[in-house]
Design a protein around this motif. Structure first.
Motif, PDB file in Angstrom:
ATOM      1  N   GLU A  64      13.036  -5.349   4.335  1.00 10.01           N
ATOM      2  CA  GLU A  64      12.057  -4.434   4.921  1.00 10.01           C
ATOM      3  C   GLU A  64      11.921  -3.177   4.061  1.00 10.01           C
ATOM      4  O   GLU A  64      10.811  -2.678   3.850  1.00 10.01           O
ATOM      5  CB  GLU A  64      12.501  -4.065   6.333  1.00 10.01           C
ATOM      6  CG  GLU A  64      11.496  -3.242   7.100  1.00 10.01           C
ATOM      7  CD  GLU A  64      11.954  -2.993   8.521  1.00 10.01           C
ATOM      8  OE1 GLU A  64      11.858  -1.827   8.938  1.00 10.01           O
ATOM      9  OE2 GLU A  64      12.397  -3.938   9.191  1.00 10.01           O
ATOM     10  N   LEU A  65      13.027  -2.671   3.550  1.00  8.27           N
ATOM     11  CA  LEU A  65      13.001  -1.492   2.681  1.00  8.27           C
ATOM     12  C   LEU A  65      12.224  -1.773   1.398  1.00  8.27           C
ATOM     13  O   LEU A  65      11.412  -0.950   0.963  1.00  8.27           O
ATOM     14  CB  LEU A  65      14.428  -1.042   2.353  1.00  8.27           C
ATOM     15  CG  LEU A  65      14.566   0.152   1.420  1.00  8.27           C
ATOM     16  CD1 LEU A  65      13.990   1.404   2.077  1.00  8.27           C
ATOM     17  CD2 LEU A  65      16.014   0.361   1.042  1.00  8.27           C
ATOM     18  N   VAL A  66      12.454  -2.943   0.799  1.00  3.79           N
ATOM     19  CA  VAL A  66      11.737  -3.314  -0.424  1.00  3.79           C
ATOM     20  C   VAL A  66      10.239  -3.414  -0.150  1.00  3.79           C
ATOM     21  O   VAL A  66       9.424  -2.915  -0.935  1.00  3.79           O
ATOM     22  CB  VAL A  66      12.293  -4.645  -0.983  1.00  3.79           C
ATOM     23  CG1 VAL A  66      11.404  -5.191  -2.076  1.00  3.79           C
ATOM     24  CG2 VAL A  66      13.709  -4.451  -1.495  1.00  3.79           C
ATOM     25  N   ARG A  68       8.531  -1.897   2.216  1.00  6.90           N
ATOM     26  CA  ARG A  68       7.993  -0.551   2.421  1.00  6.90           C
ATOM     27  C   ARG A  68       7.802   0.182   1.115  1.00  6.90           C
ATOM     28  O   ARG A  68       6.802   0.877   0.918  1.00  6.90           O
ATOM     29  CB  ARG A  68       8.916   0.255   3.334  1.00  6.90           C
ATOM     30  CG  ARG A  68       8.798  -0.096   4.776  1.00  6.90           C
ATOM     31  CD  ARG A  68       9.624   0.841   5.617  1.00  6.90           C
ATOM     32  NE  ARG A  68       9.558   0.455   7.011  1.00  6.90           N
ATOM     33  CZ  ARG A  68      10.213   1.043   7.965  1.00  6.90           C
ATOM     34  NH1 ARG A  68      10.995   2.064   7.696  1.00  6.90           N
ATOM     35  NH2 ARG A  68      10.120   0.636   9.208  1.00  6.90           N
ATOM     36  N   GLN A  69       8.760   0.044   0.201  1.00  5.65           N
ATOM     37  CA  GLN A  69       8.627   0.723  -1.090  1.00  5.65           C
ATOM     38  C   GLN A  69       7.442   0.172  -1.869  1.00  5.65           C
ATOM     39  O   GLN A  69       6.693   0.935  -2.486  1.00  5.65           O
ATOM     40  CB  GLN A  69       9.926   0.578  -1.892  1.00  5.65           C
ATOM     41  CG  GLN A  69      11.063   1.412  -1.351  1.00  5.65           C
ATOM     42  CD  GLN A  69      12.362   1.192  -2.099  1.00  5.65           C
ATOM     43  OE1 GLN A  69      12.516   0.213  -2.830  1.00  5.65           O
ATOM     44  NE2 GLN A  69      13.303   2.090  -1.888  1.00  5.65           N
ATOM     45  N   LEU A  70       7.260  -1.132  -1.854  1.00  5.45           N
ATOM     46  CA  LEU A  70       6.101  -1.722  -2.530  1.00  5.45           C
ATOM     47  C   LEU A  70       4.800  -1.254  -1.902  1.00  5.45           C
ATOM     48  O   LEU A  70       3.815  -0.975  -2.600  1.00  5.45           O
ATOM     49  CB  LEU A  70       6.195  -3.247  -2.506  1.00  5.45           C
ATOM     50  CG  LEU A  70       7.311  -3.866  -3.352  1.00  5.45           C
ATOM     51  CD1 LEU A  70       7.382  -5.376  -3.114  1.00  5.45           C
ATOM     52  CD2 LEU A  70       7.093  -3.572  -4.825  1.00  5.45           C
ATOM     53  N   ASP A  72       4.336   1.584  -0.296  1.00  6.24           N
ATOM     54  CA  ASP A  72       4.145   2.988  -0.676  1.00  6.24           C
ATOM     55  C   ASP A  72       3.625   3.110  -2.102  1.00  6.24           C
ATOM     56  O   ASP A  72       2.747   3.951  -2.390  1.00  6.24           O
ATOM     57  CB  ASP A  72       5.457   3.770  -0.532  1.00  6.24           C
ATOM     58  CG  ASP A  72       5.825   4.034   0.914  1.00  6.24           C
ATOM     59  OD1 ASP A  72       4.948   3.876   1.795  1.00  6.24           O
ATOM     60  OD2 ASP A  72       6.997   4.395   1.160  1.00  6.24           O
ATOM     61  N   LEU A  73       4.133   2.286  -3.016  1.00  5.77           N
ATOM     62  CA  LEU A  73       3.629   2.309  -4.395  1.00  5.77           C
ATOM     63  C   LEU A  73       2.162   1.917  -4.439  1.00  5.77           C
ATOM     64  O   LEU A  73       1.373   2.516  -5.186  1.00  5.77           O
ATOM     65  CB  LEU A  73       4.453   1.369  -5.274  1.00  5.77           C
ATOM     66  CG  LEU A  73       5.850   1.844  -5.650  1.00  5.77           C
ATOM     67  CD1 LEU A  73       6.580   0.751  -6.423  1.00  5.77           C
ATOM     68  CD2 LEU A  73       5.790   3.117  -6.472  1.00  5.77           C
ATOM     69  N   ARG A  74       1.790   0.945  -3.638  1.00  2.77           N
ATOM     70  CA  ARG A  74       0.382   0.525  -3.601  1.00  2.77           C
ATOM     71  C   ARG A  74      -0.494   1.666  -3.070  1.00  2.77           C
ATOM     72  O   ARG A  74      -1.578   1.925  -3.604  1.00  2.77           O
ATOM     73  CB  ARG A  74       0.237  -0.713  -2.715  1.00  2.77           C
ATOM     74  CG  ARG A  74      -1.159  -1.252  -2.692  1.00  2.77           C
ATOM     75  CD  ARG A  74      -1.230  -2.549  -1.942  1.00  2.77           C
ATOM     76  NE  ARG A  74      -2.615  -2.994  -1.897  1.00  2.77           N
ATOM     77  CZ  ARG A  74      -3.147  -3.654  -0.920  1.00  2.77           C
ATOM     78  NH1 ARG A  74      -2.409  -3.998   0.104  1.00  2.77           N
ATOM     79  NH2 ARG A  74      -4.403  -4.012  -0.951  1.00  2.77           N
ATOM     80  N   GLU A  76       0.172   4.848  -3.275  1.00  2.89           N
ATOM     81  CA  GLU A  76       0.113   5.879  -4.310  1.00  2.89           C
ATOM     82  C   GLU A  76      -0.890   5.513  -5.390  1.00  2.89           C
ATOM     83  O   GLU A  76      -1.622   6.387  -5.888  1.00  2.89           O
ATOM     84  CB  GLU A  76       1.500   6.090  -4.925  1.00  2.89           C
ATOM     85  CG  GLU A  76       2.460   6.798  -3.994  1.00  2.89           C
ATOM     86  CD  GLU A  76       3.860   6.895  -4.572  1.00  2.89           C
ATOM     87  OE1 GLU A  76       4.049   6.589  -5.771  1.00  2.89           O
ATOM     88  OE2 GLU A  76       4.762   7.283  -3.820  1.00  2.89           O
TER      89      GLU A  76
END
Length: 101
Positions: A64-66, A68-70, A72-74, A76
């Motif tokens: 789930e963390l991975v 979310r980070q992906l 968020d990068l999208r 950005e």
């Protein structure tokens, strides 16, 4: 264990069978031991399943963390692209205003 007794025939003949020390399992203790072993094994299975659930939960949280980070990068990248479009639009508006003057 029986070899030394059987080799010495005189020793075997002199000692009566009622003088031998024989150990046998007692039925009343065996049943309780079997039930305790079964309960202990059941507890071990439950603990193993709980540990497995904890590992799966930890893995799920990591995934789930991975994700979310992906995500968020999208977002950005979308914000960056939108910012570049606004900058290009402002440049075009400024160029059009300069032509109109």
């Amino acid at each position: 264990l029986a070899r030394p007794h059987l080799r010495d025939l005189a020793l075997v003949q002199d000692h009566a069978a009622d003088q031998l020390h024989i150990e046998v399992a007692h039925l009343e203790h065996a049943l309780g031991g079997l039930a305790a072993d079964r309960e202990r094994r059941r507890q071990q299975v439950v603990e193993a399943l709980a540990l497995g659930d904890a590992v799966l939960e930890f893995r799920r949280l990591g995934l789930e963390l991975v994700i979310r980070q992906l995500f968020d990068l999208r977002l950005e990248r979308i914000d960056l692209a939108h910012g570049l479009l606004i900058l290009l639009e402002q440049t075009l508006v400024a160029a059009a205003e300069n032509l109109g003057q």
